[in-house]
Scaffold this active site. Structure first.
Site, PDB file in Angstrom:
ATOM      1  N   SER A 159     -32.805   2.868  11.729  1.00  0.00           N
ATOM      2  CA  SER A 159     -33.449   1.646  11.262  1.00  0.00           C
ATOM      3  C   SER A 159     -34.211   1.028  12.423  1.00  0.00           C
ATOM      4  O   SER A 159     -35.105   1.652  12.976  1.00  0.00           O
ATOM      5  CB  SER A 159     -32.410   0.688  10.679  1.00  0.00           C
ATOM      6  OG  SER A 159     -33.035  -0.467  10.152  1.00  0.00           O
ATOM      7  N   HIS A 186     -35.416   3.272   7.648  1.00  0.00           N
ATOM      8  CA  HIS A 186     -35.759   2.054   6.914  1.00  0.00           C
ATOM      9  C   HIS A 186     -37.223   1.715   7.171  1.00  0.00           C
ATOM     10  O   HIS A 186     -37.565   1.092   8.175  1.00  0.00           O
ATOM     11  CB  HIS A 186     -34.876   0.883   7.355  1.00  0.00           C
ATOM     12  CG  HIS A 186     -33.449   1.024   6.960  1.00  0.00           C
ATOM     13  ND1 HIS A 186     -32.428   0.339   7.576  1.00  0.00           N
ATOM     14  CD2 HIS A 186     -32.858   1.783   5.996  1.00  0.00           C
ATOM     15  CE1 HIS A 186     -31.271   0.657   7.005  1.00  0.00           C
ATOM     16  NE2 HIS A 186     -31.515   1.539   6.056  1.00  0.00           N
ATOM     17  N   ASP A 279     -25.731  -0.145   7.365  1.00  0.00           N
ATOM     18  CA  ASP A 279     -26.102   0.992   6.534  1.00  0.00           C
ATOM     19  C   ASP A 279     -25.853   2.298   7.286  1.00  0.00           C
ATOM     20  O   ASP A 279     -26.215   2.436   8.451  1.00  0.00           O
ATOM     21  CB  ASP A 279     -27.577   0.902   6.132  1.00  0.00           C
ATOM     22  CG  ASP A 279     -27.939   1.902   5.046  1.00  0.00           C
ATOM     23  OD1 ASP A 279     -27.046   2.304   4.281  1.00  0.00           O
ATOM     24  OD2 ASP A 279     -29.131   2.265   4.962  1.00  0.00           O
TER      25      ASP A 279
END
Length: 336
Positions: A159, A186, A279
């Site tokens: 991310s 992401h 996540d």
């Protein structure tokens, strides 16, 4: 949420102010007209979120992002009017810790609230992340796997700071690397193709967007390329899906790692890189429970030590390694 705007264009600042006004909970804390001013103001009064332009006088948004994340870290979203021309700068800024990127809302073009919606949705997602949402528990499914299979897969999630980390990792692998690689980063789908091209150019590997219905295959690095989740199906192919709809980030690393744990019929390694939030931690743990090697990036080499920290906290990672040591480790496990 206390939000700062960094932009040298008065029209862009006004567009952002109007967009934020649709959500009364958002407060514009301060406005800076260049990156150097933003670095100073952020140190004096750190906001929850910065909306950062890329091209500015004195100091651009890339260097400002780097300085802020090193000195007064907070959530940063890149806001640009021309993503195609600035694609390399976008991913450089994300490499320094920017969380996401979005177009500047248009003024006077149709419905103003609709124009503001993409930005407000990004801010909502980031609000969830920096609020440290409690991780969900997931059921463990244990389908049989054939030990005779020699298919190899490296599943990588990243991310904030991910583009630069992925560049370093992929540069450490040869073009004839023996395992298939699937990346879940992401990033909004409008930037995914540009990111794949950038990673391919930077690493020399065959990096491209994953297509619906294709299987992971050695020699190709497949990047999740839509705002839907990507998952591995029981037949070994990749599919995009809108479910689960309640995941904060799309695509979700947890969703993909969980599908690998449930359905991959071969050898696999799970790698969780830099990023804010949680996540990937639960999915990595499922992979470990299925007997796969799992690796998390260490704190020192992470631009944002959120997701790897969450994985370490729940004992999801078999190994915790500095970024530059991950590619050599993959080559040890999956030699030619």
């Amino acid at each position: 949420m206390k939000i700062a705007i960094v932009n040298d264009m008065p029209l862009a600042v006004e567009a952002l102010r109007r967009a934020l006004a649709f959500e009364p909970a958002h407060q514009v804390l301060w406005v800076a007209s260049n990156g150097a001013e933003a670095v100073r103001l952020c140190a004096e009064n750190t906001p929850d979120l910065i909306l950062m332009d890329l091209i500015m006088p004195v100091m651009d948004g890339v260097e400002a992002t780097r300085r802020i994340m090193a000195e007064s870290p907070c959530a940063i979203v890149i806001v640009t009017v021309d993503r195609q021309q600035n694609v390399h700068r976008v991913f450089e800024a994300m490499g320094h810790g920017a969380l996401d990127v979005v177009d500047t809302p248009a003024i006077g073009a149709g419905n103003a609230q609709e124009a503001a919606a993409p930005l407000l949705r990004k801010i909502l997602n980031i609000g969830w992340l920096i609020g440290e949402k409690t991780a969900r528990s997931r059921p463990v499914i244990t389908p049989p796997r054939s030990s005779a299979s020699r298919q190899r897969l490296v599943a990588i999630g990243s991310s904030a700071g991910g583009p630069a980390a992925l560049e370093v990792l992929l540069k450490g692998l040869p073009r004839n690397f023996s395992a298939a690689i699937v990346l879940v980063q992401h990033v909004d789908q409008v930037f995914a193709a540009g990111m794949a091209e950038w990673l391919a150019s930077a690493s020399g590997l065959d990096v491209r967007l994953a297509c619906e219905g294709e299987p992971p295959q050695s020699g190709a690095v497949l990047l999740a390329g839509t705002n839907h989740h990507i998952r591995l199906l029981k037949n070994g192919t990749l599919a995009y899906t809108a479910e689960p709809v309640n995941e904060i980030y799309r695509p979700s690393i947890d969703v993909f790692f969980e599908s690998v744990a449930n359905y991959w019929n071969g050898d696999a390694i799970g790698v969780l890189l830099t990023g804010m939030g949680r996540d990937g931690a639960q999915g990595l743990k499922l992979m470990r429970q299925q007997g796969y090697l799992t690796i998390a990036q260490d704190q020192h080499s992470s631009a944002v030590y959120g997701m790897p920290k969450a994985a370490a906290a729940i004992d999801a990672a078999v190994e915790i390694r500095p970024l530059e040591k991950i590619a050599p480790r993959l080559l040890e496990i999956f030699p030619k």
